[in-house]
Scaffold this motif. Structure first.
Motif, short mmCIF file in Angstrom:
data_model
loop_
_atom_site.label_atom_id
_atom_site.label_comp_id
_atom_site.label_asym_id
_atom_site.label_seq_id
_atom_site.Cartn_x
_atom_site.Cartn_y
_atom_site.Cartn_z
N GLN A 92 0.84 -1.21 0.00
CA GLN A 92 0.00 0.00 0.00
C GLN A 92 0.87 1.24 0.00
N GLU A 93 1.94 1.21 0.80
CA GLU A 93 2.87 2.32 0.87
C GLU A 93 3.51 2.56 -0.50
N GLY A 94 3.89 1.48 -1.15
CA GLY A 94 4.49 1.56 -2.48
C GLY A 94 3.52 2.13 -3.50
N LYS A 95 2.28 1.65 -3.46
CA LYS A 95 1.24 2.15 -4.36
C LYS A 95 0.98 3.63 -4.12
N ALA A 96 0.90 3.99 -2.84
CA ALA A 96 0.65 5.39 -2.47
C ALA A 96 1.78 6.29 -2.96
N ALA A 97 3.01 5.76 -2.93
CA ALA A 97 4.17 6.53 -3.39
C ALA A 97 4.16 6.68 -4.91
N GLY A 98 3.48 5.75 -5.58
CA GLY A 98 3.40 5.84 -7.04
C GLY A 98 3.92 4.63 -7.79
N ALA A 99 4.16 3.52 -7.09
CA ALA A 99 4.62 2.32 -7.77
C ALA A 99 3.52 1.78 -8.68
N THR A 100 3.89 1.35 -9.87
CA THR A 100 2.93 0.83 -10.84
C THR A 100 2.61 -0.63 -10.52
N GLY A 101 3.63 -1.37 -10.07
CA GLY A 101 3.46 -2.79 -9.79
C GLY A 101 4.48 -3.28 -8.80
N TRP A 102 4.43 -4.57 -8.52
CA TRP A 102 5.19 -5.17 -7.44
C TRP A 102 5.68 -6.55 -7.85
N ILE A 103 6.99 -6.80 -7.71
CA ILE A 103 7.50 -8.16 -7.93
C ILE A 103 8.16 -8.59 -6.63
N VAL A 104 7.75 -9.73 -6.10
CA VAL A 104 8.32 -10.21 -4.85
C VAL A 104 9.52 -11.11 -5.15
N LYS A 105 10.64 -10.86 -4.46
CA LYS A 105 11.85 -11.69 -4.60
C LYS A 105 11.65 -12.96 -3.80
#
Length: 122
Positions: free
Chosen positions: A93-106
């Motif tokens: 949520q923090e990432g999305k709020a900052a403006g991240a388009t997507g997420w890849i988990v390592k």
């Protein structure tokens, strides 16, 4: 058509190398940065089609870098992928709020990385 340029920001040399290797094999131009400060400097000095960033890094974390990039000329709509070991909803949520388009988990597979990049920037 010119090569698509990707900025890979991660404090792990191993991760940067694997991102670069996979994407260069597929014909993308890749520039590496060692942390958020380095990533921000390189993003401001050049134009990228996509930014892939780690979240947990020294000097400036990925969330802060994303926030600053979003306020940088030319990066308001550039896709930014957060690449991280964090898979908690709060971080996402923090990432999305900052403006991240997507997420890849390592850890991620090269196939998954390439599929996401192709889907986003072609």
């Amino acid at each position: 058509m010119a090569e698509k340029k990707v900025l890979a920001v991660d404090d792990s040399a191993t991760i940067r190398t694997s991102i670069s290797f996979v994407l260069k094999q597929a014909g993308y131009e890749v520039v590496e940065a060692i942390d958020g400060v380095d990533g921000l400097d390189k993003a401001k000095a050049d134009k990228f089609n996509l930014v892939i960033t780690d979240i947990n890094m020294p000097n400036m974390d990925g969330i802060e870098m994303i926030k600053q990039l979003r306020g940088t000329e030319g990066y308001k709509f550039i896709p930014i992928i957060a690449l991280t070991t964090e898979n908690q909803d709060t971080k996402m949520q923090e990432g999305k709020a900052a403006g991240a388009t997507g997420w890849i988990v390592k850890p991620f597979t090269s196939e998954k990385l390439l599929a996401i990049v192709k889907k986003i920037i072609g």
